[in-house]
Write an enzyme that holds these catalytic residues in place. Structure first.
Site, PDB file in Angstrom:
ATOM      1  CG  ASP A   9      -2.817 -41.189 -24.222  1.00 18.38           C
ATOM      2  OD1 ASP A   9      -3.391 -41.580 -22.498  1.00 18.38           O
ATOM      3  OD2 ASP A   9      -2.983 -42.422 -24.809  1.00 18.38           O
ATOM      4  CG  ASP A  37      -4.155 -48.347 -17.204  1.00 15.68           C
ATOM      5  OD1 ASP A  37      -5.429 -48.042 -17.159  1.00 15.68           O
ATOM      6  OD2 ASP A  37      -3.244 -47.130 -16.986  1.00 15.68           O
TER       7      ASP A  37
HETATM    8  O1  1PR Z   1      -3.555 -46.342 -28.130  1.00 16.26           O
HETATM    9  O2  1PR Z   1      -6.262 -47.126 -28.935  1.00 16.26           O
HETATM   10  O3  1PR Z   1      -4.428 -49.050 -28.337  1.00 16.26           O
HETATM   11  O4  1PR Z   1      -5.576 -47.614 -26.563  1.00 16.26           O
HETATM   12  C1  1PR Z   1      -4.285 -47.185 -25.655  1.00 16.26           C
HETATM   13  C2  1PR Z   1      -5.346 -46.812 -24.169  1.00 16.26           C
HETATM   14  O5  1PR Z   1      -4.313 -47.428 -23.150  1.00 16.26           O
HETATM   15  C3  1PR Z   1      -5.064 -45.693 -23.940  1.00 16.26           C
HETATM   16  O6  1PR Z   1      -6.045 -45.265 -23.705  1.00 16.26           O
HETATM   17  C4  1PR Z   1      -4.331 -45.319 -23.401  1.00 16.26           C
HETATM   18  O7  1PR Z   1      -4.767 -43.926 -22.608  1.00 16.26           O
HETATM   19  C5  1PR Z   1      -3.564 -46.310 -22.554  1.00 16.26           C
HETATM   20  N1  1PR Z   1      -2.480 -46.333 -22.089  1.00 16.26           N
HETATM   21  C6  1PR Z   1      -1.210 -46.679 -23.135  1.00 16.26           C
HETATM   22  N2  1PR Z   1      -0.486 -47.037 -21.804  1.00 16.26           N
HETATM   23  C7  1PR Z   1      -0.814 -46.979 -20.737  1.00 16.26           C
HETATM   24  C8  1PR Z   1       0.207 -46.654 -19.581  1.00 16.26           C
HETATM   25  O8  1PR Z   1      -0.801 -45.707 -18.854  1.00 16.26           O
HETATM   26  N3  1PR Z   1       1.102 -46.611 -19.849  1.00 16.26           N
HETATM   27  N4  1PR Z   1      -3.018 -45.944 -20.120  1.00 16.26           N
HETATM   28  C9  1PR Z   1      -2.347 -46.357 -20.585  1.00 16.26           C
HETATM   29  C10 1PR Z   1      -3.781 -44.836 -19.496  1.00 16.26           C
HETATM   30  C11 1PR Z   1      -3.746 -43.655 -17.630  1.00 16.26           C
HETATM   31  C12 1PR Z   1      -5.090 -43.686 -17.531  1.00 16.26           C
HETATM   32  C13 1PR Z   1      -5.369 -44.022 -15.677  1.00 16.26           C
HETATM   33  C14 1PR Z   1      -4.916 -42.417 -14.818  1.00 16.26           C
HETATM   34  C15 1PR Z   1      -5.461 -43.030 -13.453  1.00 16.26           C
HETATM   35  N5  1PR Z   1      -3.902 -43.981 -19.267  1.00 16.26           N
HETATM   36  O9  1PR Z   1      -5.635 -45.312 -17.783  1.00 16.26           O
HETATM   37  O10 1PR Z   1      -6.462 -44.973 -15.031  1.00 16.26           O
HETATM   38  O11 1PR Z   1      -4.059 -41.862 -15.158  1.00 16.26           O
HETATM   39  O12 1PR Z   1      -4.728 -42.753 -12.792  1.00 16.26           O
HETATM   40  P1  1PR Z   1      -4.525 -42.675 -11.666  1.00 16.26           P
HETATM   41  O13 1PR Z   1      -5.954 -42.603 -10.887  1.00 16.26           O
HETATM   42  O14 1PR Z   1      -3.358 -43.646 -10.588  1.00 16.26           O
HETATM   43  O15 1PR Z   1      -3.676 -41.626 -11.336  1.00 16.26           O
HETATM   44  P2  1PR Z   1      -4.490 -47.499 -27.636  1.00 16.26           P
END
Ligand code: 1PR
Length: 524
Positions: free
Chosen positions: A379, A224
């Site tokens: 999400d 991320d």
């Molecule tokens: O909406 O098309 O602009 O895309 C934004 C992207 O950013 C989306 O794919 C969304 O999932 C991601 N995103 C937005 N905010 C966050 C955040 O964390 N605040 N992260 C975010 C999203 C979680 C995973 C993470 C897994 C595994 N995603 O990326 O890597 O949950 O984590 P873990 O193993 O530590 O539990 P757009």
């Protein structure tokens, strides 16, 4: 000198990077004469058969290509670049291929997820210029929904099993073609390209009578990425999507270095999510493009990039389509793009209208780059209800009761990084996106993200059951056992993790060793 045929669709950068890494020099075709003048030609095809042939014709490359293929000079077709050698494809009825080999290209009609995405083995059928040493034991990276069906069996170089035994590479005289991507297949893939560049004679090697090959479960490392308050691009990690600790954005490292580390440690794929892409415009956010460019120079497994892929109007009023944004990412080294927030809005619009417009980002990008290049990042979060009748959304009976002891829940889609809940559930979103042309689902889970509590297998099973495209389970991995759990309890093709890898709590190698011990097929 290797000449690369680029007809403007997709990621030729990876092939260029692979050749350069191997010490070769590359010339990219810019005019028809370059094809005829080439000493050795690589044709990395991406997209759909119809749009590829259309582009080749428009650029007047068809006749020069046929001339080159008859010349006896070495040719290597990758993926669609191999399919182009055949007479026709079920993907584009009525459109003629180059017809160098008799036979056609067929779509998979099998009981498994299509596209066939991931690392699978090969069974070698004859001596070859590209396979040497122990290549028969290696796995290579595939991503396709169609396979070649040659009329002449003697052109078949390898076969692979996925629902059926299909031809995974061909060779005749100076012409070689692989369905898999050597440039994305780590060290064994680079060895094939090296052998091609070395102009080797066909090696007689023990032919492979191995039993059936098996698609490996993929382990994906996710980064991320966002700018911190000082404006530096960092890899961060949320706790249920909250990436701030004591007010500051967590900084877990630099994206390019971390990606290189995960490649070395054996990640099967790397995903970058530009998590503030929903509010920034990625084409102004050039560091992200730079990250991809730099990463693809040293990382030879597939790269996915998400964040901010949508239509956009800049301050001067210039309009950019989601396709243009995606194209820039592909040119910078991405193999797949992932759409998050915009996919939810697209699905809502589709459900309201009751039909496709042909103009959504999902439809446009998959039309040009192929379904396999379009990932939908979901999400979701749980919304608990006391009875199924309390909501119009599909519910599951859950073994994890809600705060008031509720035994049912539905999985609400969110946008803008979980900041806004929408009136659509994850299974409906996944189904609609598949219908619109998406090739894979990246299934996050806000409730589990960063908790180390394991994957939400109820969510995963609900979405897995709604689609026939591959699903990546994400969020919550805390130990090696969690990866086995998700593969044992669900049918997902891949599992993704972030925090445990970034914090060096669990090495990717340990995850793979544990899965091998448990009898799960992985690339090890
Ligand atoms: O909406 O098309 O602009 O895309 C934004 C992207 O950013 C989306 O794919 C969304 O999932 C991601 N995103 C937005 N905010 C966050 C955040 O964390 N605040 N992260 C975010 C999203 C979680 C995973 C993470 C897994 C595994 N995603 O990326 O890597 O949950 O984590 P873990 O193993 O530590 O539990 P757009």
């Amino acid at each position: 000198m290797i000449t690369i045929l680029d007809y403007g669709a997709g990621n030729v950068r990876s092939v260029i990077n692979a050749i350069e890494k191997l010490g070769g020099t590359v010339k990219v075709v810019t005019k028809p004469e370059d094809v005829i003048m080439a000493e050795k030609l690589i044709f990395p095809g991406v997209g759909s058969f119809g749009s590829m042939m259309h582009s080749l014709e428009k650029k007047n490359y068809v006749d020069p290509l046929k001339t080159f293929l008859q010349s006896g000079k070495p040719f290597f077709g990758i993926c669609l670049g191999m399919q182009a050698l055949f007479e026709s494809s079920e993907e584009a009825p009525g459109i003629r291929g180059l017809g160098v080999f008799g036979g056609c290209v067929k779509r998979f009609h099998i009981e498994k997820s299509v596209p066939h995405i991931g690392w699978n083995g090969i069974s070698i059928k004859k001596p070859s210029r590209i396979f040497k040493e122990a290549a028969g034991n290696e796995k290579f990276y595939f991503v396709h929904s169609y396979y070649v069906a040659p009329e002449e069996r003697d052109v078949v170089l390898t076969t692979t099993d996925y629902g059926l035994e299909f031809v995974s590479s061909v060779e005749q005289g100076s012409i070689t073609g692989t369905q898999f991507h050597p440039e994305k297949s780590g060290a064994p893939g680079l060895t094939l390209l090296k052998n091609f560049m070395a102009d080797a004679e066909p090696a007689s090697m023990p032919l492979d009578d191995t039993p059936r090959t098996e698609l490996a479960k993929r382990i994906i490392a996710c980064l991320d990425v966002r700018a911190n308050d000082q404006g530096d691009l960092v890899v961060t990690k949320g706790d249920q999507y909250d990436v701030r600790e004591k007010g500051a954005v967590r900084n877990l490292g630099q994206p390019v270095e971390l990606a290189a580390r995960y490649y070395t440690e054996g990640a099967d794929e790397i995903t970058f999510l530009n998590i503030t892409g929903f509010r920034d415009f990625p084409l102004e956010d050039m560091p992200m493009l730079k990250v991809l460019e730099e990463t693809s120079k040293t990382v030879f497994v597939p790269l996915t990039i998400g964040g901010g892929i949508r239509d956009y109007v800049d301050k001067e009023g210039r309009q950019y389509s989601a396709l243009e944004v995606a194209s820039e990412y592909f040119r910078s080294g991405a193999d797949k793009i992932s759409i998050g927030s915009d996919a939810v809005l697209i699905a809502e619009a589709f459900l309201k209208l009751g039909k496709k417009t042909g103009q959504s980002a999902i439809e446009e990008i998959s039309r040009v780059y192929g379904n396999q290049a379009v990932v939908i990042s979901i999400d979701p979060r749980r919304i608990y209800v006391s009875s199924p009748g309390e909501t119009s959304h599909p519910v599951v009976e859950t073994s994890i009761p809600g705060p008031e002891g509720e035994r049912y829940c539905w999985f609400q889609c969110t946008i803008k990084g979980g900041r806004e809940g929408r009136d659509i559930d994850a299974t409906t979103l996944a189904r609609v996106c598949e219908e619109l042309g998406a090739g894979e689902i990246l299934l996050n889970c806000i409730d589990r993200d960063g908790t180390n509590a394991g994957f939400d297998t109820e969510l995963v099973n609900a979405v897995r059951g709604a689609v026939s495209i591959p699903v990546i389970a994400s969020s919550g991995a805390g130990c090696v056992e969690h990866f086995h759990d998700v593969f044992a309890e669900t049918d997902v093709e891949a599992a993704l993790a972030a925090g445990i890898f970034h914090r060096r709590e669990v090495p990717i190698g340990d995850v793979k060793s544990h899965l091998v011990e448990k009898g799960v097929a992985v690339r090890h």
